[in-house]
Design a protein around this motif. Structure first.
Motif, PDB file in Angstrom:
ATOM      1  N   PHE A 128       0.745  -1.711   0.202  1.00 10.10           N
ATOM      2  CA  PHE A 128      -0.017   0.108   0.436  1.00 10.10           C
ATOM      3  C   PHE A 128       1.216   1.219   0.023  1.00 10.10           C
ATOM      4  O   PHE A 128       0.070   2.194  -0.916  1.00 10.10           O
ATOM      5  CB  PHE A 128      -0.958  -0.045   1.496  1.00 10.10           C
ATOM      6  CG  PHE A 128      -2.429   0.589   1.536  1.00 10.10           C
ATOM      7  CD1 PHE A 128      -3.604   0.449   0.129  1.00 10.10           C
ATOM      8  CD2 PHE A 128      -2.131   2.189   2.247  1.00 10.10           C
ATOM      9  CE1 PHE A 128      -4.262   1.668   0.031  1.00 10.10           C
ATOM     10  CE2 PHE A 128      -3.135   3.228   2.369  1.00 10.10           C
ATOM     11  CZ  PHE A 128      -3.860   2.699   0.698  1.00 10.10           C
ATOM     12  N   MET A 192     -14.129  20.849  -3.214  1.00  6.51           N
ATOM     13  CA  MET A 192     -14.215  19.587  -2.954  1.00  6.51           C
ATOM     14  C   MET A 192     -15.925  19.396  -2.911  1.00  6.51           C
ATOM     15  O   MET A 192     -16.234  18.589  -2.980  1.00  6.51           O
ATOM     16  CB  MET A 192     -13.843  18.813  -1.415  1.00  6.51           C
ATOM     17  CG  MET A 192     -12.241  18.452  -1.472  1.00  6.51           C
ATOM     18  SD  MET A 192     -11.456  17.543  -2.789  1.00  6.51           S
ATOM     19  CE  MET A 192     -11.854  15.574  -1.761  1.00  6.51           C
ATOM     20  N   ASN A 196     -16.050  19.262  -7.057  1.00  9.68           N
ATOM     21  CA  ASN A 196     -15.725  17.332  -7.151  1.00  9.68           C
ATOM     22  C   ASN A 196     -17.026  16.786  -7.205  1.00  9.68           C
ATOM     23  O   ASN A 196     -17.242  15.787  -8.241  1.00  9.68           O
ATOM     24  CB  ASN A 196     -15.096  17.482  -5.909  1.00  9.68           C
ATOM     25  CG  ASN A 196     -14.853  15.814  -5.598  1.00  9.68           C
ATOM     26  OD1 ASN A 196     -14.298  15.071  -6.785  1.00  9.68           O
ATOM     27  ND2 ASN A 196     -15.209  15.797  -4.145  1.00  9.68           N
ATOM     28  N   LEU A 197     -17.751  17.575  -5.908  1.00  6.24           N
ATOM     29  CA  LEU A 197     -18.948  17.301  -5.742  1.00  6.24           C
ATOM     30  C   LEU A 197     -20.211  16.689  -6.916  1.00  6.24           C
ATOM     31  O   LEU A 197     -20.608  16.025  -7.174  1.00  6.24           O
ATOM     32  CB  LEU A 197     -19.702  17.916  -4.861  1.00  6.24           C
ATOM     33  CG  LEU A 197     -21.297  17.429  -4.429  1.00  6.24           C
ATOM     34  CD1 LEU A 197     -21.205  16.414  -2.885  1.00  6.24           C
ATOM     35  CD2 LEU A 197     -22.201  18.515  -2.774  1.00  6.24           C
ATOM     36  N   MET A 200     -18.630  13.906  -9.295  1.00 10.81           N
ATOM     37  CA  MET A 200     -18.718  13.269  -9.002  1.00 10.81           C
ATOM     38  C   MET A 200     -20.354  12.216  -9.063  1.00 10.81           C
ATOM     39  O   MET A 200     -20.365  11.247  -9.134  1.00 10.81           O
ATOM     40  CB  MET A 200     -17.914  13.099  -7.966  1.00 10.81           C
ATOM     41  CG  MET A 200     -17.904  11.434  -7.594  1.00 10.81           C
ATOM     42  SD  MET A 200     -16.329  11.367  -8.163  1.00 10.81           S
ATOM     43  CE  MET A 200     -15.251  11.578  -8.077  1.00 10.81           C
TER      44      MET A 200
ATOM     45  N   ALA B 374     -13.350   6.680  -7.845  1.00  8.99           N
ATOM     46  CA  ALA B 374     -12.055   6.734  -6.755  1.00  8.99           C
ATOM     47  C   ALA B 374     -10.030   6.150  -8.137  1.00  8.99           C
ATOM     48  O   ALA B 374      -9.694   7.173  -7.211  1.00  8.99           O
ATOM     49  CB  ALA B 374     -12.090   6.171  -5.654  1.00  8.99           C
ATOM     50  N   GLN B 375     -10.778   5.122  -8.233  1.00 11.00           N
ATOM     51  CA  GLN B 375      -9.695   4.805  -9.462  1.00 11.00           C
ATOM     52  C   GLN B 375      -8.822   5.750 -10.879  1.00 11.00           C
ATOM     53  O   GLN B 375      -7.623   5.339 -11.405  1.00 11.00           O
ATOM     54  CB  GLN B 375      -9.749   3.195  -9.528  1.00 11.00           C
ATOM     55  CG  GLN B 375      -9.511   3.060  -8.052  1.00 11.00           C
ATOM     56  CD  GLN B 375      -8.421   3.065  -7.090  1.00 11.00           C
ATOM     57  OE1 GLN B 375      -7.749   3.324  -7.433  1.00 11.00           O
ATOM     58  NE2 GLN B 375      -9.776   3.158  -6.055  1.00 11.00           N
ATOM     59  N   PHE B 378      -6.152   7.896 -11.119  1.00 14.41           N
ATOM     60  CA  PHE B 378      -4.473   7.476 -11.453  1.00 14.41           C
ATOM     61  C   PHE B 378      -4.713   6.740 -12.517  1.00 14.41           C
ATOM     62  O   PHE B 378      -3.280   6.395 -13.046  1.00 14.41           O
ATOM     63  CB  PHE B 378      -4.419   5.927 -10.796  1.00 14.41           C
ATOM     64  CG  PHE B 378      -4.575   5.914  -8.889  1.00 14.41           C
ATOM     65  CD1 PHE B 378      -3.655   7.753  -8.858  1.00 14.41           C
ATOM     66  CD2 PHE B 378      -5.390   6.122  -7.949  1.00 14.41           C
ATOM     67  CE1 PHE B 378      -3.776   8.104  -7.427  1.00 14.41           C
ATOM     68  CE2 PHE B 378      -5.760   6.104  -6.593  1.00 14.41           C
ATOM     69  CZ  PHE B 378      -4.139   7.426  -6.492  1.00 14.41           C
TER      70      PHE B 378
ATOM     71  N   THR C 201     -10.149   6.431   3.063  1.00 10.71           N
ATOM     72  CA  THR C 201      -9.018   7.045   2.441  1.00 10.71           C
ATOM     73  C   THR C 201      -8.873   7.978   1.633  1.00 10.71           C
ATOM     74  O   THR C 201     -10.746   8.391   1.266  1.00 10.71           O
ATOM     75  CB  THR C 201      -8.521   5.274   2.279  1.00 10.71           C
ATOM     76  OG1 THR C 201      -9.116   5.423   0.595  1.00 10.71           O
ATOM     77  CG2 THR C 201      -8.274   4.529   2.525  1.00 10.71           C
ATOM     78  N   VAL C 203      -8.458   8.388  -1.007  1.00  7.93           N
ATOM     79  CA  VAL C 203      -8.894   8.668  -3.125  1.00  7.93           C
ATOM     80  C   VAL C 203     -10.723   7.713  -2.909  1.00  7.93           C
ATOM     81  O   VAL C 203     -10.554   8.361  -3.463  1.00  7.93           O
ATOM     82  CB  VAL C 203      -8.114   7.070  -3.709  1.00  7.93           C
ATOM     83  CG1 VAL C 203      -7.017   7.464  -3.662  1.00  7.93           C
ATOM     84  CG2 VAL C 203      -8.547   5.865  -2.810  1.00  7.93           C
ATOM     85  N   GLN C 204     -10.758   7.143  -1.341  1.00  5.74           N
ATOM     86  CA  GLN C 204     -12.467   7.450  -1.430  1.00  5.74           C
ATOM     87  C   GLN C 204     -13.162   8.441  -1.289  1.00  5.74           C
ATOM     88  O   GLN C 204     -13.788   8.786  -1.599  1.00  5.74           O
ATOM     89  CB  GLN C 204     -12.684   6.220   0.110  1.00  5.74           C
ATOM     90  CG  GLN C 204     -12.308   5.185  -1.088  1.00  5.74           C
ATOM     91  CD  GLN C 204     -13.181   4.162   0.124  1.00  5.74           C
ATOM     92  OE1 GLN C 204     -12.943   3.961   1.065  1.00  5.74           O
ATOM     93  NE2 GLN C 204     -14.746   3.910   0.087  1.00  5.74           N
ATOM     94  N   PRO C 206     -13.291  11.718  -2.049  1.00  6.29           N
ATOM     95  CA  PRO C 206     -14.407  13.124  -3.321  1.00  6.29           C
ATOM     96  C   PRO C 206     -14.923  11.944  -3.984  1.00  6.29           C
ATOM     97  O   PRO C 206     -16.620  12.695  -3.894  1.00  6.29           O
ATOM     98  CB  PRO C 206     -13.500  12.611  -4.477  1.00  6.29           C
ATOM     99  CG  PRO C 206     -11.723  12.560  -3.619  1.00  6.29           C
ATOM    100  CD  PRO C 206     -11.975  11.683  -2.507  1.00  6.29           C
TER     101      PRO C 206
END
Lengths: 232, 460, 283
Positions: A128, A192, A196-197, A200, B374-375, B378, C201, C203-204, C206
């Motif tokens: 990780f 955020m 972002n909201l 998303m 979330a990925q 990346f 975490t 990355v989660q 957002p």
């Protein structure tokens, strides 16, 4: 036949799962279907496990590139399986002092617990934490101000990176109260909770629709690629 | 049980004597069985002056204690109705809390409500011993103070039930309040509370199905090109030229995950290309069932391309279910074998960047597709092309090239149109309500929030 | 110089990152935090609960994400213990039980007055992804019949009368992915109106922001969120200042600051090379 039966099973199970959300009588059927899947997946592990053994043994006997890793994998697999199945080092519990295997397999002090604490945990944490290094190399390579969108991305990254540290809040000390929104942490919170909201939510709605349509394709038997070859 | 007897006696006394709590303290001392020994003691010690002082003290103390120990008043409006939208195994109880139930009070006169149930009738089995056992009131639950509802679950549809509720406090129990008529749970055939969800599901699924049917009947459907998908052909071509392999990873979830299914569809196309070009395709999987599915799919593609001899079953293998164990094995393999193209199509978590950065370091061309938001950053940073969210699902249909599959994409667009319309109406009405204070606009917002967006619609 | 950076071996970047992370840890650099409104709302959600309130501690993470999530999980545990709340621990991750055990160990060592079964209980791991959540909110005993040691729920004072978790006062979820916060929100918190806070975490985060504030009272994002939370906890309960373990996230913010600065420097260098290369016609 090879393709028809699975399509019928997939369609029937899928429709039961949909219907179980609306018809109380079928609520239990939905969870039964899920339980069946879990049982099948558990049995399928035998397939995977035996394939893993065969592949790695073959690699070792052929002395293929990286066969040493295959040996490590095999030893780790077999040792873990053995100590877990036979509860090596597990002490009897207070409630059942005469039964050597009464305590759980991962009892503190057992061999499997030891493996978990001193092998598995550090290895997981190591993998990780590699992310920190990989993020750095990816950032160095990928974040280039090639066009206006990339510049906006760069600016956002800069604000959020700063806003997530002590420095982000430190700016407030030097800003007059009415300009506090200019501090990195305030801007980060704004980015955020607004940009972002919104983004998303849009992505999530698109994904939900994609999931619905792909699921329907499978249920209606339109998408059969996962079934392999065979006569219909 | 003794406490209940006492509380009932106390209630009777209050009614008969018609006294308030202070006066009752004296009467209660003379009459209530539990305190009879105390009155006897008082009589004994009141024979002396010293005793008089102690008597006064005890009297004051008893007075205070009795006031605190007064039983609460009962609940009112007890109602029992069939629980809606269930299979017929629950009854909802509601009542108006006792007037003495005040959460702010100190000390509190009501600590909880005791709910009792009795089976009134059973059309199925009158002689059933279990039924006979329940032919008297039994405790079924204790509900906290200030709560006025309870749902009794696990009931039988063939029976009717009577209920009673008793307020319980430090001073004892209130008189019993009982339901007047027996009530039985009934089965509902449709969950009306999910009516809006059903409408939405029908609209979206209906649109997808309608366009699939339309496509089957030969209607031409225009679908825009997805640029990232052109890269799949390019990547396989490059691997062939370089004489190196292609690696396909269908995520780390099992085959019951729809992203894995979408990934397998893309794998089918990649396998066709590798079969056509004669490139080697390696598919390490994180789940046993995905391994077997991938084998079937790849074999089918090689067969379809007329290259069954080139199919190598051992190149599709299972590694481990463990996330980072899998990532370690795949990154190790990528570092050793240096594939020319890597495809990541499915559900990914933290291993996404580990895989993509490693493959980037060996110079592989990379195409990713995932619906894990979330990925996505990346993959976008480390890969050459990334299919974002719904594009990934569209890709599986697009790559198949079958008109029926493309029909599903058009149906998906209808869903998007519906969501967009809802967004515009909702945001417009909310803005209008704020700006003008229009009650009609507010009503639209409330309707949308409570129905379509509320527990009857999108909320599970 | 340009050539060096243009063909920079990524191992130099790794070394730089190692120094950026290692130096603050070795030197013990620690910075004060300024709690954001989001973290404040998480803190308030727990702080406002009266003594004896029931809190469902859903800890869905594993050793891999321990570095990022364990400090916040321990901060939640300490906060609930200080407030004398009743804690029910449960995990949906097979590697989760040892993580819960570490929280239980903290309760045993730092709060010896609290009794197992009376003040806190460890319900262990439940397989079936979101399935156990659906059962826990309707009929708990269908998914959990005994605690982690096999003791029946009927024999533990805390769980004796607990039919389901609809009446718990708060769900605290610490999650590293699926199943996690999203599932707890969708299947427990929202349909049954249970107050809920979460920690996740980086990355989660957002992905989970859309659930705040209506479906989640607040959200702690990674170490930064945990550090701000610890800061609030230390302000409210100064006795924790003597416990260095209660300042774990604050200590980890030092490496985060330097790592972020290194990232910014790398991005800047990357862009300088890009523009110089473009001028030279290399790109």
């Amino acid at each position: 036949m090879k393709r028809t039966v699975p399509i019928v099973i997939a369609a029937a199970t899928g429709f039961v799962l949909i219907v179980s959300s609306f018809i109380p009588l079928t609520e239990e059927w939905g969870s039964a279907a899920m339980q069946w899947f879990n049982i099948l997946a558990a049995i399928a592990f035998v397939l995977g496990g035996s394939n893993l053994l065969r592949m790695n043994l073959q690699k070792i006997s052929d002395r293929r590139l990286g066969w040493g890793y295959a040996a490590v994998t095999l030893v780790a697999f077999l040792v873990t399986l053995f100590v877990g199945l036979f509860k090596v080092g597990v002490q009897p519990t207070e409630s059942f002092p005469t039964y050597a295997w009464a305590a759980p397999y991962n009892q503190e002090g057992s061999f499997l617990w030891w493996l978990f604490e001193y092998m598995y945990k550090p290895l997981q944490a190591t993998m990780f934490s590699l992310l920190a290094f990989f993020i750095a190399s990816a950032a160095f390579r990928a974040f280039r101000a090639k066009n206006p969108e990339a510049i906006a991305l760069l600016a956002t990254a800069f604000i959020v990176l700063m806003g997530r540290t002590y420095v982000g809040g430190l700016m407030r000390e030097f800003l007059p109260e009415r300009l506090e929104w200019l501090s990195f942490d305030a801007m980060t919170n704004y980015i955020m909770s607004v940009f972002n909201l919104a983004g998303m939510r849009a992505i999530t709605i698109g994904i939900a629709l994609g999931v619905a349509s792909t699921s329907l394709k499978v249920l209606l038997g339109v998408d059969r690629s996962y079934l392999g070859a065979g006569d219909d | 049980m003794q406490t209940r007897v006492l509380s009932e006696q106390v209630s009777v006394l209050r009614r008969e004597w018609g006294v308030g709590s202070g006066e009752w303290a004296v009467a209660g001392c003379r009459s209530a069985p539990l305190v009879s020994s105390t009155s006897h003691l008082i009589f004994q010690i009141s024979n002396s002056w010293r005793g008089v002082t102690i008597f006064a003290l005890v009297f004051v103390l008893t007075l205070g204690q009795a006031a605190a120990q007064e039983p609460p008043r009962p609940v009112s409006d007890l109602r029992a109705v069939d629980h809606p939208n269930d299979v017929g195994e629950s009854v909802d109880l509601s009542w108006t809390i006792s007037p003495d139930d005040d959460p702010e009070a100190d000390p509190q006169l009501v600590s909880e409500y005791r709910v009792e149930r009795m089976t009134a009738s059973d059309s199925d089995a009158v002689d059933d011993p279990e039924f006979l056992h329940e032919k008297e009131f039994v405790d079924i639950a204790k509900v906290g103070a200030d709560e006025a509802t309870f749902t009794d679950k696990g009931l039988k549809r063939t029976r009717t039930y009577l209920y009673r509720v008793i307020a319980v406090g430090p001073g004892g129990e209130s008189p019993v309040v009982e339901t007047e008529t027996a009530v039985g749970p009934a089965m509902d055939w449709f969950r009306t509370d999910r009516g809006w969800l059903a409408v939405i599901v029908l609209l979206i699924c209906g649109a997808v199905t309608a366009f699939i049917v339309a496509a089957k009947s030969g209607r031409e459907l225009y679908i825009r090109k997805i640029p990232g998908l052109e890269a799949v052909d390019e990547a396989v071509g490059r691997a062939t030229e370089m004489g190196r392999s292609c690696v396909f990873i269908s995520g780390i979830q099992d085959i019951n995950d729809i992203q894995t299914v979408a990934g397998i569809t893309v794998l089918s196309r990649v396998a066709s290309l590798t079969a056509e070009y004669g490139a080697r395709l390696e598919v390490p999987t994180a789940r046993s069932l995905v391994m077997t599915t991938a084998r079937e799919t790849v074999e089918a593609s090689y067969l379809a391309e007329g290259r069954p001899d080139a199919y190598r079953q051992d190149d599709i293998y299972y590694l481990t279910d463990e996330q980072f164990g899998y990532a370690a094995a795949v990154t190790g393999m990528i570092t050793r074998e240096k594939p020319a193209a890597c495809f990541y199509m499915g559900t990914f978590y933290a291993e996404s960047l580990l895989l993509a950065e490693t493959a980037n370091a060996v110079g592989a061309i990379q195409v990713a597709g995932t619906a894990e938001p979330a990925q996505l950053p990346f993959f976008v940073a480390a890969c050459d092309y990334t299919l974002i969210g719904e594009e990934f699902f569209a890709a599986s249909a697009y790559l198949s090239g079958e008109p029926v599959q493309l029909g599903s994409l058009r149906g998906q667009d209808v869903g998007k149109l519906l969501v967009a319309a809802l967004l515009v109406i909702g945001c417009g009405a909310a803005t209008w309500a704020t700006v003008s204070g229009s009650p009609q606009a507010s009503a639209i917002v409330t309707f949308l929030q409570d129905n379509v967006l509320g527990s009857g619609g999108f909320l599970p | 110089m340009y050539e060096f950076f243009k063909t920079l071996d990524r191992r130099w970047i790794f070394l730089l990152m190692l120094i950026a992370v290692g130096l603050p840890i070795l030197r013990g650099w620690q910075f004060p935090e300024r709690p954001s409104p989001m973290v404040q709302s998480v803190f308030d959600a727990i702080e406002s609960l009266p003594e004896g309130s029931q809190v469902w501690m859903a800890y869905d993470y594993d050793p891999g994400s321990q570095g990022e999530l364990h400090p916040m999980a321990l901060a939640f545990t300490r906060h609930c213990a200080l407030k004398k709340l009743k804690m029910y621990y449960m995990t949906l991750w097979p590697q989760g039980p040892p993580m819960i055990q570490k929280n239980v160990d903290v309760l045993r060592n730092e709060f010896p007055d609290l009794q197992y079964g009376v003040d806190y209980v460890n319900l262990g791991y439940r397989p079936g992804y979101e399935g156990p959540i659906k059962l826990a909110v309707t009929d708990l005993r269908k998914t959990i019949a005994a605690d982690v040691d096999g003791k029946s729920l009927n024999d533990l004072p805390m769980t004796k009368g607990l039919k389901n978790i609809q009446n718990v006062d708060l769900i605290i979820n610490v999650s590293a992915g699926y199943p996690g916060t999203k599932e707890w929100v969708l299947y427990a918190a929202t349909p049954y109106n249970i107050s809920s806070v979460a920690g996740c975490t980086g990355v989660q985060a957002p992905y989970l922001y859309p659930y705040v504030p209506q479906q989640l009272n607040g959200l702690l994002g990674a170490i930064k969120g945990a550090a701000e939370y610890e800061f609030l906890l230390l302000e409210a309960y100064p006795q924790l200042r003597e416990n260095p373990e209660a300042q774990e996230a604050l200590r980890r913010m030092g490496p985060q600051l330097l790592a972020h600065l290194v990232l910014i420097a790398l991005i800047v260098i990357g862009n300088v090379i890009y523009f110089v290369g473009r001028r030279r016609g290399d790109v």
